[in-house]
Design a protein around this motif. Structure first.
Motif, PDB file in Angstrom:
ATOM      1  N   LEU A 111       0.819  -1.209   0.000  1.00 21.20           N
ATOM      2  CA  LEU A 111       0.000   0.000   0.000  1.00 21.20           C
ATOM      3  C   LEU A 111       0.857   1.264   0.000  1.00 21.20           C
ATOM      4  CD1 LEU A 111      -2.957  -0.980   2.339  1.00 21.20           C
ATOM      5  CD2 LEU A 111      -2.980  -0.676  -0.144  1.00 21.20           C
ATOM      6  N   PHE A 112       2.040   1.184   0.588  1.00 23.37           N
ATOM      7  CA  PHE A 112       2.955   2.328   0.524  1.00 23.37           C
ATOM      8  C   PHE A 112       3.325   2.605  -0.931  1.00 23.37           C
ATOM      9  CE2 PHE A 112       6.998   4.509   0.558  1.00 23.37           C
ATOM     10  CZ  PHE A 112       6.768   5.515   1.487  1.00 23.37           C
ATOM     11  N   VAL A 113       3.596   1.552  -1.687  1.00 26.81           N
ATOM     12  CA  VAL A 113       3.929   1.705  -3.107  1.00 26.81           C
ATOM     13  C   VAL A 113       2.731   2.263  -3.872  1.00 26.81           C
ATOM     14  CG1 VAL A 113       4.525   0.450  -5.225  1.00 26.81           C
ATOM     15  CG2 VAL A 113       5.745  -0.043  -3.089  1.00 26.81           C
ATOM     16  N   VAL A 114       1.540   1.718  -3.623  1.00 29.73           N
ATOM     17  CA  VAL A 114       0.330   2.229  -4.279  1.00 29.73           C
ATOM     18  C   VAL A 114       0.158   3.718  -3.968  1.00 29.73           C
ATOM     19  CG1 VAL A 114      -2.202   2.112  -4.264  1.00 29.73           C
ATOM     20  CG2 VAL A 114      -0.864   0.006  -4.373  1.00 29.73           C
ATOM     21  N   ASN A 115       0.352   4.075  -2.714  1.00 34.94           N
ATOM     22  CA  ASN A 115       0.219   5.455  -2.275  1.00 34.94           C
ATOM     23  C   ASN A 115       1.240   6.358  -2.978  1.00 34.94           C
ATOM     24  OD1 ASN A 115      -0.952   7.448  -0.485  1.00 34.94           O
ATOM     25  ND2 ASN A 115       0.903   7.315   0.745  1.00 34.94           N
ATOM     26  N   ALA A 116       2.479   5.917  -3.037  1.00 37.63           N
ATOM     27  CA  ALA A 116       3.530   6.701  -3.691  1.00 37.63           C
ATOM     28  C   ALA A 116       3.256   6.850  -5.187  1.00 37.63           C
ATOM     29  CB  ALA A 116       4.894   6.047  -3.459  1.00 37.63           C
ATOM     30  N   HIS A 175      -2.028  11.903   1.624  1.00 36.59           N
ATOM     31  CA  HIS A 175      -1.143  10.830   1.174  1.00 36.59           C
ATOM     32  C   HIS A 175       0.085  10.712   2.073  1.00 36.59           C
ATOM     33  CE1 HIS A 175      -3.022   9.372  -2.531  1.00 36.59           C
ATOM     34  NE2 HIS A 175      -3.487  10.597  -2.661  1.00 36.59           N
ATOM     35  N   MET A 176       0.601  11.834   2.533  1.00 39.35           N
ATOM     36  CA  MET A 176       1.754  11.802   3.434  1.00 39.35           C
ATOM     37  C   MET A 176       1.365  11.185   4.779  1.00 39.35           C
ATOM     38  SD  MET A 176       3.558  15.431   2.429  1.00 39.35           S
ATOM     39  CE  MET A 176       4.637  15.426   3.824  1.00 39.35           C
ATOM     40  N   PHE A 177       0.175  11.487   5.271  1.00 42.57           N
ATOM     41  CA  PHE A 177      -0.301  10.902   6.521  1.00 42.57           C
ATOM     42  C   PHE A 177      -0.438   9.392   6.381  1.00 42.57           C
ATOM     43  CE2 PHE A 177      -3.963   9.784   9.331  1.00 42.57           C
ATOM     44  CZ  PHE A 177      -3.282   9.902  10.535  1.00 42.57           C
ATOM     45  N   TRP A 178      -1.098   8.946   5.299  1.00 42.89           N
ATOM     46  CA  TRP A 178      -1.249   7.506   5.082  1.00 42.89           C
ATOM     47  C   TRP A 178       0.116   6.839   4.950  1.00 42.89           C
ATOM     48  CZ3 TRP A 178      -4.984   8.816   0.555  1.00 42.89           C
ATOM     49  CH2 TRP A 178      -6.191   9.280   1.067  1.00 42.89           C
TER      50      TRP A 178
END
Length: 144
Positions: free
Chosen positions: A86-91, A108-111
């Motif tokens: 999910l970090f990759v998806v978010n980035a 996005h930074m919070f997530w």
């Protein structure tokens, strides 16, 4: 000392809250994409510019990740894998949007921060991962 013990006692609750919050955000996003697939495809063709992937493949992979990985997080199964995914998806979401508002970037930074925390500290005691690890360390057969 007393405050430290209290804060440490709250750690499983904080990690569970982080897992459930992030899981909800991404799972709902995946459901939205799935409900209106034509719009999702149009967004990936016209607005989201995912590097190295065709719009169709990016839409399929992104939607699948947003539906499966949050389930892992919520249950605490393969939590670090789910958090990394999910970090990759978010980035990629941040990179793929040529114009992102400050408010959206802050979200996005919070997530991302919560996901990094889960990567670093794991899912906590209230997770399937923790239960399986305890059984494995105790020498129990996790298949039984």
């Amino acid at each position: 000392m007393r405050i430290t013990h209290l804060l440490e006692a709250l750690q499983p609750l904080a990690l569970l809250a982080a897992r459930l919050y992030v899981a909800k955000v991404f799972f709902y996003s995946g459901l939205t994409k799935l409900r209106d697939w034509d719009t999702t495809l149009a967004l990936f063709m016209d607005e989201y510019h995912v590097p190295l992937l065709s719009p169709m493949l990016a839409a399929m992979l992104g939607t699948a990740a947003e539906l499966v990985l949050p389930l892992l997080l919520a249950l605490g199964i393969a939590t670090r894998f789910g958090a990394l995914g999910l970090f990759v998806v978010n980035a990629v979401a941040v990179i793929a949007l040529p114009e992102i508002t400050d408010a959206a970037l802050q979200q996005h930074m919070f997530w991302g921060s919560l996901l990094i925390g889960l990567l670093l500290w794991g899912p906590g005691r209230w997770s399937v991962d923790h239960w399986l690890l305890r059984r494995w360390i105790a020498g129990g057969d996790i298949r039984s």
